[in-house]
Design a protein around this motif. Structure first.
Motif, short mmCIF file in Angstrom:
data_model
loop_
_atom_site.label_atom_id
_atom_site.label_comp_id
_atom_site.label_asym_id
_atom_site.label_seq_id
_atom_site.Cartn_x
_atom_site.Cartn_y
_atom_site.Cartn_z
N ASN A 126 47.00 33.87 40.17
CA ASN A 126 47.22 35.18 40.79
C ASN A 126 45.92 35.93 41.03
O ASN A 126 45.92 37.15 41.24
N GLY A 127 44.81 35.19 40.99
CA GLY A 127 43.51 35.78 41.31
C GLY A 127 43.01 36.78 40.29
O GLY A 127 42.18 37.63 40.61
N ILE A 128 43.51 36.68 39.06
CA ILE A 128 43.10 37.61 38.00
C ILE A 128 42.09 36.93 37.10
O ILE A 128 42.26 35.76 36.72
N ARG A 129 41.04 37.61 36.76
CA ARG A 129 40.02 37.07 35.87
C ARG A 129 40.67 36.70 34.53
O ARG A 129 41.17 37.59 33.81
N PRO A 130 40.70 35.41 34.16
CA PRO A 130 41.41 35.00 32.94
C PRO A 130 40.90 35.65 31.66
O PRO A 130 41.67 35.81 30.70
N GLU A 131 39.64 36.04 31.62
CA GLU A 131 39.11 36.69 30.44
C GLU A 131 39.91 37.94 30.08
O GLU A 131 40.08 38.26 28.89
N ARG A 132 40.42 38.62 31.07
CA ARG A 132 41.11 39.90 30.84
C ARG A 132 42.34 39.72 29.94
O ARG A 132 42.42 40.37 28.90
N PRO A 133 43.30 38.87 30.31
CA PRO A 133 44.45 38.71 29.41
C PRO A 133 44.16 37.81 28.21
O PRO A 133 44.73 38.02 27.13
N MET A 134 43.28 36.81 28.36
CA MET A 134 43.10 35.82 27.30
C MET A 134 42.37 36.39 26.09
O MET A 134 42.77 36.18 24.94
N ALA A 135 41.29 37.14 26.32
CA ALA A 135 40.55 37.72 25.20
C ALA A 135 41.40 38.74 24.46
O ALA A 135 41.45 38.76 23.22
N ALA A 136 42.09 39.59 25.21
CA ALA A 136 42.95 40.59 24.58
C ALA A 136 44.11 39.94 23.83
O ALA A 136 44.50 40.40 22.75
N SER A 137 44.63 38.83 24.37
CA SER A 137 45.75 38.14 23.71
C SER A 137 45.31 37.50 22.41
O SER A 137 46.06 37.48 21.43
N SER A 138 44.10 36.96 22.38
CA SER A 138 43.59 36.36 21.15
C SER A 138 43.44 37.41 20.06
O SER A 138 43.84 37.21 18.91
N VAL A 139 42.88 38.57 20.41
CA VAL A 139 42.72 39.65 19.45
C VAL A 139 44.08 40.19 19.01
O VAL A 139 44.32 40.44 17.82
N ASP A 167 33.58 37.71 43.02
CA ASP A 167 32.23 38.26 42.86
C ASP A 167 31.50 37.70 41.65
O ASP A 167 30.38 38.12 41.36
N ASP A 168 32.14 36.79 40.93
CA ASP A 168 31.55 36.24 39.71
C ASP A 168 30.74 34.99 40.04
O ASP A 168 31.32 33.95 40.40
N PRO A 169 29.41 35.04 39.92
CA PRO A 169 28.59 33.88 40.30
C PRO A 169 28.84 32.65 39.42
O PRO A 169 28.77 31.52 39.91
N ASP A 170 29.13 32.87 38.14
CA ASP A 170 29.39 31.73 37.24
C ASP A 170 30.67 31.01 37.65
O ASP A 170 30.72 29.76 37.66
N ASP A 176 40.02 28.34 28.63
CA ASP A 176 39.75 29.04 29.88
C ASP A 176 38.89 28.16 30.79
O ASP A 176 37.67 28.13 30.68
N SER A 177 39.53 27.47 31.70
CA SER A 177 38.79 26.55 32.59
C SER A 177 37.90 27.30 33.58
O SER A 177 36.98 26.72 34.15
N SER A 178 38.15 28.59 33.77
CA SER A 178 37.33 29.36 34.71
C SER A 178 35.97 29.72 34.13
O SER A 178 35.05 30.07 34.86
N GLY A 179 35.85 29.66 32.80
CA GLY A 179 34.58 29.98 32.15
C GLY A 179 34.33 31.47 32.00
O GLY A 179 33.24 31.87 31.57
N THR A 180 35.33 32.31 32.31
CA THR A 180 35.11 33.76 32.20
C THR A 180 35.23 34.25 30.76
O THR A 180 34.63 35.26 30.40
N THR A 181 36.05 33.58 29.95
CA THR A 181 36.14 33.90 28.52
C THR A 181 35.08 33.08 27.81
O THR A 181 35.15 31.86 27.78
#
Length: 442
Positions: A123-136, A198-201, A402-407
């Motif tokens: 859905n084009g959402i940066r995975p770090e956003r839900p994944m990091a918060a979900s882990s915490v 916009d994320d170069p990584d 996180d296969s996107s590498g954002t987390t």
């Protein structure tokens, strides 16, 4: 000499944390032997009650897992996420929070993390956003679970100090407080980090054929497996066990076996109920006992019990020995600045990587200082501080999922994906918990 001995305690905890799990427990055993035979400290009793609670809860939850109950819960959670994909950053942390609340451990959420990442990416959402918060969120919920070792230990210790403290009164503080913390860090996560375009990584990963294939064509789902009816039934039985525990906690008369006698402690009730309902699940679902030790819940739970065995025994031996000398200086500081005890809880948790062990180490210290039970309960969310150093299994697993590498864990180690959401979640939970503690307990 006391300060040197305290430094020795920290060194042993640090060395143990480098090995983690069972290593942390047995290396603490080395520290305990040195404390007793070199430093001449009288040994305290081992943390038997906490260990038995962990064993009972883990046994029941492990039977639930072997019966297919965790897979059923995972499918329910996935359906919720996939029905509301655009809101995954808001919903996912509450999904992992609920799983931990029900099971009393955060180790059962690993299987949902790839699904959260998959829903976000598609859905084009940066995975770090839900994944990091979900882990915490999966860890902060431990202080809100009625069957977690940390909550039950607080109850067992505080009920003798203030008779009107019950499991329900503790949960009336910790549940709203930790839900508030989860909400704030979820809202914060909605716009954290760069958008994927916009994320170069992330864009660099898309240019790599291997990563591009993994990101675009890999779907993680649990919905393609048809589960037997017994899987759903095992979850219903487990929920009944939790409801029974809460009901008995609310009605002390049920726990009074003899007329005019003292009610059975809730720590014993939880052990009894978890063992009994584990047996009910085993019989009702025809689960084979040999499958029980093979699941992730059993393995992680046994490791936690051994770690707490060593950590709590070594630490308790030191604090009981040192408390008379430390008491006068610390009382003044904590009385003038109550938040400093939350800081102490947080720092200890960073070192020992366990909320139950932190509670077992620090609650007797707080009681020894004469701190108000309302304060101790209100600041309880601070026993979760091990997100600070990103070496906890749930955080490491989330990064790997996180296969996107954002987390990720940043170049400077402490600038990792869990830092900001962890600080927001814990600090806000402690603030509301402090207020609620004064209202509910005080």
């Amino acid at each position: 000499m006391l300060y040197l001995e305290f430094l020795f305690l920290l060194v042993m905890l640090y060395i143990g944390s480098r090995y983690g799990g069972i290593g942390l427990g047995v290396i603490s055993g080395i520290g305990l032997v040195i404390e007793v035979f070199i430093f001449k400290m009288p040994p305290t009793s081992p943390p038997v009650t906490v260990m038995l609670i962990i064993l009972a809860v883990v046994t029941c939850a492990s039977i639930l897992e072997a019966a297919g109950g965790l897979k059923y819960m995972l499918q329910v959670a996935e359906r919720i996420l996939r029905k509301n994909p655009k809101r995954v950053t808001l919903i996912a942390p509450f999904v992992t929070y609920t799983m931990t609340f029900m099971l009393g451990t955060g180790h059962a959420v690993y299987s949902i993390m790839p699904i959260i990442g998959d829903v976000a990416l598609k859905n084009g959402i940066r995975p770090e956003r839900p994944m990091a918060a979900s882990s915490v969120a999966s860890q902060i919920a431990i202080t809100a679970s009625p069957i977690s070792a940390a909550v039950v230990y607080y109850l067992a210790q505080l009920v003798d100090i203030q008779a009107d403290i019950t499991l329900l009164s503790i949960l009336m503080v910790t549940v709203p407080a930790t839900l508030f913390g989860t909400l704030l860090m979820s809202l914060y996560s909605l716009k954290r980090g760069k958008e994927l375009d916009d994320d170069p990584d992330y864009q660099a990963r898309l240019e790599d054929p291997v990563w591009r294939e993994k990101i675009l064509n890999t779907t993680s789902t649990s919905l393609d497996e048809k589960l037997p009816t017994s899987a759903r039934n095992s979850v219903l039985i487990f929920l009944s066990a939790i409801a029974m525990i809460v009901f008995i906690a609310m009605v002390p008369e049920i726990r009074t076996i003899t007329e005019g006698g003292k009610p059975i402690s809730m720590s014993v009730i939880i052990q009894m109920m978890m063992l009994a309902f584990g047996g009910v699940i085993l019989l009702a679902t025809d689960t084979h006992p040999r499958d029980v030790p093979n699941g992730v819940v059993f393995k992680s739970g046994m490791v936690a019990a051994i770690a707490i065995f060593g950590i709590a025994w070594m630490s308790d031996t030191y604090f009981q020995y040192a408390m008379p000398q430390f008491q006068s200086g610390i009382i003044g500081m904590v009385t003038d600045h109550p938040w400093t005890f939350a800081l102490a809880l947080f720092i200890v948790s960073v070192v020992v990587n366990s909320q139950a062990a932190t509670a077992r180490m620090m609650l007797p210290v707080g009681l020894g200082l004469g701190l108000d039970p309302a304060l101790l309960i209100g600041l309880m969310p601070a026993v979760y501080g091990y997100f600070f150093i990103p070496n906890y299994p749930s955080d490491i697993a989330t990064v790997n999922f996180d296969s996107s590498g954002t987390t990720k864990i940043g170049k400077w180690y402490f600038n990792h994906s869990f830092m900001s959401v962890g600080i927001i979640g814990v600090s806000s939970a402690c603030c509301l918990g402090y207020v609620l503690g004064q209202i509910v307990i005080g």
